[in-house]
Write an enzyme that holds these catalytic residues in place. Structure first.
Site, PDB file in Angstrom:
ATOM      1  N   ASP A   1      45.691-118.555 -20.567  1.00 35.71           N
ATOM      2  CA  ASP A   1      45.781-117.127 -20.571  1.00 35.71           C
ATOM      3  C   ASP A   1      46.533-116.913 -21.665  1.00 35.71           C
ATOM      4  O   ASP A   1      46.994-117.640 -22.650  1.00 35.71           O
ATOM      5  CB  ASP A   1      46.878-116.849 -19.181  1.00 35.71           C
ATOM      6  CG  ASP A   1      46.740-115.157 -18.991  1.00 35.71           C
ATOM      7  OD1 ASP A   1      46.294-114.336 -19.661  1.00 35.71           O
ATOM      8  OD2 ASP A   1      47.245-114.865 -17.970  1.00 35.71           O
TER       9      ASP A   1
HETATM   10  C1  BGC Z   1      46.725-111.370 -18.626  1.00 36.73           C
HETATM   11  C2  BGC Z   1      45.314-111.699 -18.204  1.00 36.73           C
HETATM   12  C3  BGC Z   1      44.554-111.060 -19.408  1.00 36.73           C
HETATM   13  C4  BGC Z   1      44.910-111.335 -20.683  1.00 36.73           C
HETATM   14  C5  BGC Z   1      44.001-110.675 -21.901  1.00 36.73           C
HETATM   15  C6  BGC Z   1      47.244-111.612 -19.840  1.00 36.73           C
HETATM   16  O1  BGC Z   1      48.464-111.166 -20.128  1.00 36.73           O
HETATM   17  O2  BGC Z   1      47.484-112.187 -17.658  1.00 36.73           O
HETATM   18  O3  BGC Z   1      44.914-111.288 -16.940  1.00 36.73           O
HETATM   19  O4  BGC Z   1      43.022-111.467 -19.078  1.00 36.73           O
HETATM   20  O5  BGC Z   1      46.271-110.952 -20.783  1.00 36.73           O
HETATM   21  O6  BGC Z   1      44.380-109.357 -21.705  1.00 36.73           O
END
Ligand code: BGC
Length: 766
Positions: free
Chosen positions: A257
């Site tokens: 993530d």
């Molecule tokens: C989120 C993800 C997301 C990623 C990219 C993160 O903060 O938890 O779900 O895909 O950001 O935007």
């Protein structure tokens, strides 16, 4: 064959590529090419602007013909910037129903179609991967991202996710099933340690991912921010290698993530654990990998293994194929899909016979509630979408030939204009999720004077009250103002019901929320309640289709609606325990704030209906519940017990006067043997086609004996204990129409001993 300078990546020369790549190139390929989200502090390769607003990239290595690939959020549609500098062209994307609405269809074929439409927009906007589906369990109704997720049940989560993934990937683009794993809260999500038994992990939190991996082969999986039993998911060998790849046979890539470098978690540990792509990617991470190999701390074999997986992923992408993206998805076709899927996911919670409105009986409606006019199509955070339009209640009713009160329209529109300005002025700079680009905000409900309500009664044939709730990434929901009704909403329901009921006119409440709200204290007042969720950009049309009977509701709840949010067994440990641990917010504030260091999953396997049904607690609406405008009869089921699977068949007949669809839900009660069992668990489901009055359909459902197993920690195995299993078939977990039993022989399957808790947990027992 020797590689010359011109040799470029092909699907069949990955071995040669691995030989040709320098250590520097390999290290680079494992670190994201930076994104727009964090571009100010993390620019690696300049690929960030390939598609404005996409979340990230994998880096290009032009010398070897390795293109950058583009990763975009997800999951309710493609989240990219709707406008770009230097052009008038717009880049809107269809806002499809959010996860809880999609899952409430219980219709895997429909979800596959939605996935395919999303995959198509991903491809036509020149992206390679959509960062979804969101698959975390609804452990507690206050999780801010429940709207993105499907259910409190892992089987339903896994089946819906697999259908979504199959649909997306049919278009030749990939998904990233997220957030792997046990990321069921937003509070302190980047640091919190989820302390959980191996059994609850395997049976509940990992099970949906296991089903999705086995049934739909996701190209990518996103490791979550949190820790599990003391170790970050992103650097967790047990999770990413022993379970995901060895036990489940996963072949795709894992990405992190969006965090970059983490305190206390070296990038080389992530590489070793089986994490193939660091997002959003920082130059220091490339350096760390190079130095790790040079110093002998990181084996070249580990790097090569991950690079190979990256190359295998890259050769599948549209970017590699040089797909000529149109930047012009078919919004008309996709609007039809989102309208239909939302209508099928909306759940009719109450109906005293007032719905549907047939034969133009209702010509004018008094439309109350801020969100009737400022309809919430989706949630906030990375999961928001920028659609070309949103059909609100006013528009949806108008499209169906129903007029709304001009006085109320004027009052609410003025209020919304004012609220927008006020909100912009007051918004907290550190709260990134409150920025407009991360989705629509919810403005507080206003009081409507009872005299004004009385004035509406004369001209309107019915009243509609929309109760809206917004939530999203970064924060969990507030019990008092977001789960419960606020005093203005309560007064509005009472006053409108009193005024309209005094003259025999009906009142319908529309719930426009991504997740569960309190209903028990007020549900006796209105004549009908529709939980519309956040149903995407065609929301007002989908709701009007149901109100007018054009579509017969067939959505079923995928989570229990408790009487009070605190009725859930996870309450004591949601969002976890404070101690003297401190951390700094990811964005903004430099002052350390106290954090929730850990969350003990003391409720263990008793999540959602597994708790409410085992401990016999009253609920507002049970898991699987949803009304229809028609009635169904279930035949006596038939069962066939084979060596590997139990096959059940049941005939469902439409016994009412309008056509409709019904879901047969199979809840299994296992014998109480060596392992404690919940009262019942969903083990299969099937939805009928649209049945005409008097029409029947026989549904056949197969339950592998393996799926009846519980996780036996002592033996690190799946164990289906021998004995008599009872199969309850019904239209909710508490509305059972047919029951039968069958003797099942013992089944065991050894798996890795992984993710053991490092301290004792005081687990709830029945
Ligand atoms: C989120 C993800 C997301 C990623 C990219 C993160 O903060 O938890 O779900 O895909 O950001 O935007």
């Amino acid at each position: 064959m020797t590689m010359n300078a011109q040799t470029k990546l092909r699907a069949d020369n990955i071995d040669e590529m691995l030989k040709a790549m320098t250590l520097e190139e390999k290290a680079k390929l494992l670190v994201g090419g930076a994104n727009n989200f964090f571009s100010a502090n993390a620019v690696v390769g300049g690929e960030a602007d390939l598609v404005a607003g996409a979340a990230g990239t994998s880096p290009a290595i032009p010398r070897l013909g390795i293109p950058a690939t583009v990763l975009t959020d997800g999951p309710a549609g493609v989240r990219i910037n709707p406008t770009r500098k230097g052009t008038d062209k717009t880049y809107y994307a269809t806002a499809f129903p959010i996860g809880s609405c999609l899952a409430s269809t219980w219709n895997t074929e429909l979800v596959r179609q939605v996935g395919q439409a999303i995959g198509n927009e991903t491809k036509e906007y020149r992206c390679d991967v959509i960062l979804g589906p969101g698959m975390n369990l609804h452990r507690n109704p206050l999780c801010g991202r429940n709207f993105e997720y499907y259910s409190e049940d892992p089987l339903l989560t896994g089946k819906i996710a697999a259908a979504y993934i199959q649909g997306v990937q049919q278009e030749g683009v990939g998904v990233s099933a997220k957030h792997f794993a046990i990321n069921s809260q937003e509070t302190d999500r980047t640091s919190v340690d989820e302390r959980v038994s191996q059994r609850a992990a395997r049976e509940l939190y990992l099970r949906g991912f296991e089903i999705a991996v086995r049934e739909s082969d996701p190209w990518t999986i996103m490791a979550s921010y949190n820790k599990i039993n003391g170790q970050y998911s992103m650097g967790n060998y047990d999770l990413l290698t022993k379970i995901l790849r060895e036990d489940w046979g996963y072949k795709g890539i894992v990405m992190t993530d969006w965090i970059g470098i983490r305190e206390g978690l070296p990038t080389i540990t992530e590489v070793q654990a089986g994490n193939d792509l660091m997002e959003p990617g920082q130059p220091a991470q490339i350096q760390e990998i190079i130095e790790g190999v040079k110093s002998g701390k990181l084996a070249m074999a580990d790097v090569d293994r991950n690079v190979r997986r990256m190359l295998e992923y890259i050769v599948k992408t549209p970017s590699f194929r040089n797909y000529p993206a149109s930047n012009n998805p078919d919004f008309v076709a996709h609007a039809t899909i989102t309208r239909q899927s939302a209508a099928e996911g909306i759940v009719l919670l109450k109906n005293n016979g007032t719905l549907p409105w047939k034969d133009e009986a209702i010509k004018t409606v008094a439309l109350f509630g801020e969100n009737s006019y400022d309809f919430l199509s989706g949630g906030t955070g990375s999961g928001c979408v920028h659609p070309p339009y949103v059909v609100d209640m006013l528009q949806g009713l108008e499209n169906a030939g129903i007029k709304s009160s001009p006085v109320l329209t004027n009052i609410y529109r003025k209020y919304i204009e004012f609220a927008k300005v006020k909100f912009q002025a007051e918004r907290h700079p550190a709260k990134w999720y409150q920025r407009e680009e991360f989705g629509q905000q919810k403005y507080p409900e206003i009081a409507i004077n009872p005299i004004c309500i009385d004035n509406e009664v004369k001209d309107a044939d019915a009243a509609i009250i929309t109760i809206g709730r917004q939530a999203g990434e970064g924060v969990d929901r507030d019990l008092n103002t977001e789960f419960n009704l606020i005093p203005e909403e309560r007064a509005l329901i009472m006053d409108v019901c009193n005024a309209f009921h005094a003259v025999g006119k009906p009142v319908i409440v529309i719930i426009n929320s991504g997740s569960v709200i309190e209903t028990a204290s007020w549900s006796s007042y209105p004549d009908a309640i529709l939980c519309a969720w956040q149903p995407g950009m065609e929301g007002g049309n989908s709701i009007a289709d149901l109100l007018t009977g054009k579509v017969n509701p067939s959505g079923k709840l995928t989570m229990t609606w408790p009487i009070a949010a605190t009725d859930h067994a996870s309450t004591k440990n949601f969002p976890g325990q404070l101690d003297d641990y401190t951390f700094q917010m990811m964005v903004g504030s430099s002052a350390p704030i106290p954090g929730h260091a850990y969350t003990n999953h003391e409720e263990d396997i008793y999540v959602g209906y597994r708790y409410f049904d085992t401990f016999r607690r009253e609920v507002a609406y049970p898991f699987g519940f949803g009304l229809s405008y028609t009635t169904f009869a279930f035949s006596q089921p038939k069962v066939k017990v084979g060596k590997d699977a139990v096959t059940l068949s049941i005939t469902v007949k439409n016994t009412g006067s309008v056509s409709g669809k019904e879901v047969a839900q199979v809840y299994v009660a296992a014998p109480q043997g060596k392992l404690e069992k919940p009262a019942q668990e969903l083990k299969a489901f099937a939805k009928t086609r649209e049945l005409q009055p008097d029409e029947s359909q026989t549904l056949t459902m197969t339950i592998p004996v393996r799926d009846l197993a519980s996780f036996d920690e002592a033996g690190s195995q799946w164990l289906t204990e021998a004995g008599t299993y009872t199969f309850h078939i019904g239209s909710s977990s508490r509305d059972i129409h047919a029951t039968l039993s069958a003797k099942i022989a013992e089944y065991t399957e050894k798996v890795n001993n992984a993710l053991a808790p490092s301290q004792p947990l005081h687990l709830l027992k029945h």
